[in-house]
Design a protein around this motif. Structure first.
Motif, PDB file in Angstrom:
ATOM      1  N   THR A 116       0.838  -1.202   0.000  1.00  0.00           N
ATOM      2  CA  THR A 116       0.000   0.000   0.000  1.00  0.00           C
ATOM      3  C   THR A 116       0.870   1.248   0.000  1.00  0.00           C
ATOM      4  OG1 THR A 116      -1.766  -1.161   1.188  1.00  0.00           O
ATOM      5  CG2 THR A 116      -1.826   1.246   1.222  1.00  0.00           C
ATOM      6  N   ALA A 120       0.934   4.054  -2.840  1.00  0.00           N
ATOM      7  CA  ALA A 120       0.733   5.467  -2.470  1.00  0.00           C
ATOM      8  C   ALA A 120       1.902   6.323  -2.947  1.00  0.00           C
ATOM      9  CB  ALA A 120       0.578   5.587  -0.957  1.00  0.00           C
ATOM     10  N   ALA A 136      -5.784   2.446  -4.110  1.00  0.00           N
ATOM     11  CA  ALA A 136      -4.754   1.518  -3.661  1.00  0.00           C
ATOM     12  C   ALA A 136      -5.204   0.074  -3.876  1.00  0.00           C
ATOM     13  CB  ALA A 136      -4.434   1.758  -2.192  1.00  0.00           C
ATOM     14  N   TYR A 157      -4.433   0.244   5.142  1.00  0.00           N
ATOM     15  CA  TYR A 157      -4.327   1.387   4.233  1.00  0.00           C
ATOM     16  C   TYR A 157      -3.675   2.573   4.948  1.00  0.00           C
ATOM     17  CZ  TYR A 157      -5.875   5.743   2.070  1.00  0.00           C
ATOM     18  OH  TYR A 157      -5.915   7.027   1.558  1.00  0.00           O
TER      19      TYR A 157
END
Length: 243
Positions: A116, A120, A136, A157
């Motif tokens: 993740t 990002a 994501a 997340y």
């Protein structure tokens, strides 16, 4: 859980009474099956960790003095490697029943947070925006809604986003070395927005809370970089050149 179900079946089904030896042999069957599932999961997770390292290696090059010019090509390469991630995560979903996601969650929690973060970071490098949980999950090829199966948990997340914040603080410092004096200012604005967003959350998860506590150090580190640029007038000079 399997063992509990077994004992309940014995309690409610007297005809299923076994000898002590038979009972423990039966339990061992459940334990062995459970261990086999965990081993299968671990093998897939190892391949995910290897791919995550490959993506990180690609993206780490942006920290080099000439790396900023290569950001588009490095992001493209990283996205290609995410195709492998999607295949590996798809394989992982076949190793356990969908309803037992959180039973085995600890096996892939760390690597999913890492992936993740990488997703990002790619999105930030491309557009200097924050990846959404939905974006994501799409990059990773998994779900957002728990009921739909293997998904990106909210806390995973958030942990990934916080890892990215630390990476951006490093990028701010290296930007100065590369002579890009405006980038740290943009990173500072982004991180401050991120910090404001996290302040709205009432975090109950202890590991996540501790990771969030580290965000203030990232904010401080970047602010120091921006302050130094301001004192030296470098950012201003760079803006003047752009005009």
């Amino acid at each position: 859980m399997f063992v509990s179900v077994f004992f309940l079946s014995l309690f409610y089904n007297p005809t299923a009474r076994m000898s002590v030896t038979e009972m423990f042999s039966y339990i061992q069957g459940f334990l062995s099956a459970d261990q086999d599932v965990r081993e299968d999961i671990r093998k897939v997770v190892q391949t995910l960790e290897q791919t995550a390292r490959e993506i990180l290696t690609v993206l780490q090059s942006v920290h080099q003095p000439t790396g900023f010019k290569e950001i588009p090509s490095k992001c493209t390469k990283a996205r290609e490697l995410f195709n492998t991630v999607r295949t590996q995560l798809s394989e992982l979903t076949t190793k356990f029943p969908a309803e037992q996601y959180y039973r085995f969650h600890e096996h892939w929690r760390f690597v999913l947070q890492r992936l993740t973060f990488l997703a990002a970071f790619v999105v930030y490098l491309e557009s200097e925006t924050l990846v959404t949980r939905e974006e994501a999950a799409q990059i990773l090829g998994i779900e957002v809604v728990r009921e739909k199966g293997f998904h990106l948990d909210v806390e995973d997340y958030l942990a990934g986003v916080l890892i990215m914040a630390s990476e951006l603080s490093r990028l701010a410092v290296n930007s100065v070395t590369a002579g890009d004096y405006n980038r740290p200012i943009r990173i500072s604005n982004f991180i401050n927005e991120l910090d404001s967003g996290f302040r709205l959350l009432n975090l109950k998860n202890d590991p996540l809370r501790k990771r969030y506590d580290g965000l203030k150090y990232d904010v401080k580190k970047i602010e120091e970089v921006v302050y130094d640029l301001s004192i030296r007038g470098l950012a201003k000079d760079k803006e003047t050149e752009a005009k």
